[in-house]
Design a protein around this motif. Structure first.
Motif, short mmCIF file in Angstrom:
data_model
loop_
_atom_site.label_atom_id
_atom_site.label_comp_id
_atom_site.label_asym_id
_atom_site.label_seq_id
_atom_site.Cartn_x
_atom_site.Cartn_y
_atom_site.Cartn_z
N SER A 156 0.98 -1.11 -0.05
CA SER A 156 0.11 0.13 -0.06
C SER A 156 0.92 1.33 0.04
N PRO A 157 1.38 1.44 -1.17
CA PRO A 157 2.45 2.91 -1.18
C PRO A 157 1.73 3.98 -0.73
N VAL A 158 2.54 4.79 -0.01
CA VAL A 158 2.12 6.10 0.61
C VAL A 158 2.46 7.21 -0.60
N VAL A 172 9.37 11.67 4.63
CA VAL A 172 9.74 10.27 4.71
C VAL A 172 9.79 10.02 6.02
N ILE A 173 10.67 10.85 6.90
CA ILE A 173 10.75 10.58 8.21
C ILE A 173 9.55 10.64 9.10
N SER A 174 8.81 11.38 8.87
CA SER A 174 7.41 11.38 9.58
C SER A 174 6.66 10.24 9.18
N ARG A 175 6.77 9.70 8.13
CA ARG A 175 5.78 8.50 7.47
C ARG A 175 6.38 7.33 8.17
N LEU A 176 7.73 7.17 8.09
CA LEU A 176 8.21 5.93 9.06
C LEU A 176 7.97 6.17 10.66
N GLY A 179 4.97 4.71 11.68
CA GLY A 179 4.65 3.37 11.49
C GLY A 179 4.51 2.82 10.02
N VAL A 180 4.34 3.75 8.94
CA VAL A 180 4.49 3.05 7.59
C VAL A 180 5.57 2.33 7.16
N VAL A 185 7.07 3.01 1.90
CA VAL A 185 7.46 4.57 1.75
C VAL A 185 8.39 4.53 0.54
N ALA A 186 9.17 3.50 0.39
CA ALA A 186 9.95 3.11 -0.78
C ALA A 186 9.05 3.40 -2.19
#
Ligand code: ADP
Length: 266
Positions: A156-158, A172-176, A179-180, A185-186
């Motif tokens: 489920s790509p963000v 990217v930092i906040s998505r990780l 908990g994504v 994220v990639a």
């Protein structure tokens, strides 16, 4: 008789040496582009591998961002012309070339004769370039060569909405942190780059066959995401990072043949 093409980019240095039948005799890619020891190292590598030396080289053409500062070259030719010639030599049916390097992206249309009819280039910011992917890989504590495989595991790509590398890094930092998964994220990072690159490519018109060149073409995540955005297959050029250097070597051989004194008629 041999000719040498050297492509000095922002991220890497590449050399191809061909003989007078246009066959590749030796090639190499080393990390480190203009302003580094990359050009010296890549030349050392091809000469060591082939047993050839400068005395065997009839003509040298330099291309890439650092071509002007390479003083051993007999001629300097733009990457646009060299990529077009390199691709046309390998894949004559190609009409659209997308070259994604370390710090710029170029899209060009070529005719069936291999002549560039249109091109556009983004070299003003990191968005959509190899550098963007390198920054994102670092944030994700992985190597850029692993990013494509990681994206392949996404379910489920963000959406990464910032194209600016600085803002996208925070996103990217906040998505990780939220908990994504790294894979999702990639995949979002690849989609973001593909959207940016396809927008550029649309400006020259995307006529099949479409080929991708440059180091970023080694990233399967980008190839897949770009094919999805363009809604058509994207072919990766053989030895995609060497296409510009191959074009430069072919240019040098053409010049050498042309410059060679005509045989006298008895
Ligand atoms: P330049 O011509 O500007 O020096 P390159 O065409 O060599 O740039 O491309 C460099 C980019 O290629 C790097 O920024 C990186 O994103 C990408 N790259 C290089 N090697 C790999 C690899 N093995 N897998 C995925 N991406 C790669």
């Amino acid at each position: 008789m041999y000719s040498l093409g050297i492509d000095i980019g922002s991220a890497s240095s590449k050399v191809v040496i061909i003989d007078d039948t246009q066959a590749v005799v030796v090639s190499a890619v080393v990390p480190g582009g203009t302003g580094t020891t990359g050009p010296v190292k890549v030349l050392d590598e091809v000469f060591a591998k082939s047993g050839l030396g400068w005395d065997d080289i009839g003509r040298t053409v330099a291309t890439g961002y650092g071509r002007i500062s390479f003083l051993q070259a007999d001629n300097q030719i733009s990457e646009i012309s060299c990529h077009a010639l390199g691709v046309h030599h390998l894949l004559p049916s190609v009409r659209t070339i997308i070259d994604i390097g370390g710090q710029d992206v170029k899209a060009m249309s070529i005719s069936k004769e291999g002549i560039v009819s249109k091109f556009v280039m983004n070299d003003k910011c990191a968005a959509g370039t190899g550098r963007f992917l390198e920054v994102m890989a670092r944030v994700m504590e992985t190597d850029v060569s692993q990013l494509g495989e990681l994206a392949g595991q996404a379910d489920s790509p963000v959406d990464i909405s910032n194209t600016c590398a600085v803002f996208a890094e925070s996103e990217v930092i906040s998505r990780l942190a939220a908990g994504v998964t790294q894979a999702n994220v990639a995949a979002g990072i690849h989609q973001s780059v593909a959207r940016r690159v396809s927008g550029l490519a649309m400006r020259v018109g995307v006529t099949p066959v479409v080929v991708l060149t440059g180091g970023v073409a080694k990233n399967s995540g980008i190839v897949d995401a770009l094919a999805h955005e363009l809604q058509q297959p994207v072919t990766v050029a053989p030895n995609c990072q060497l296409t510009g250097a191959l074009g430069a070597a072919l240019m040098a051989m053409r010049e050498l043949m042309h410059l060679k004194p005509q045989a006298s008629i008895a």
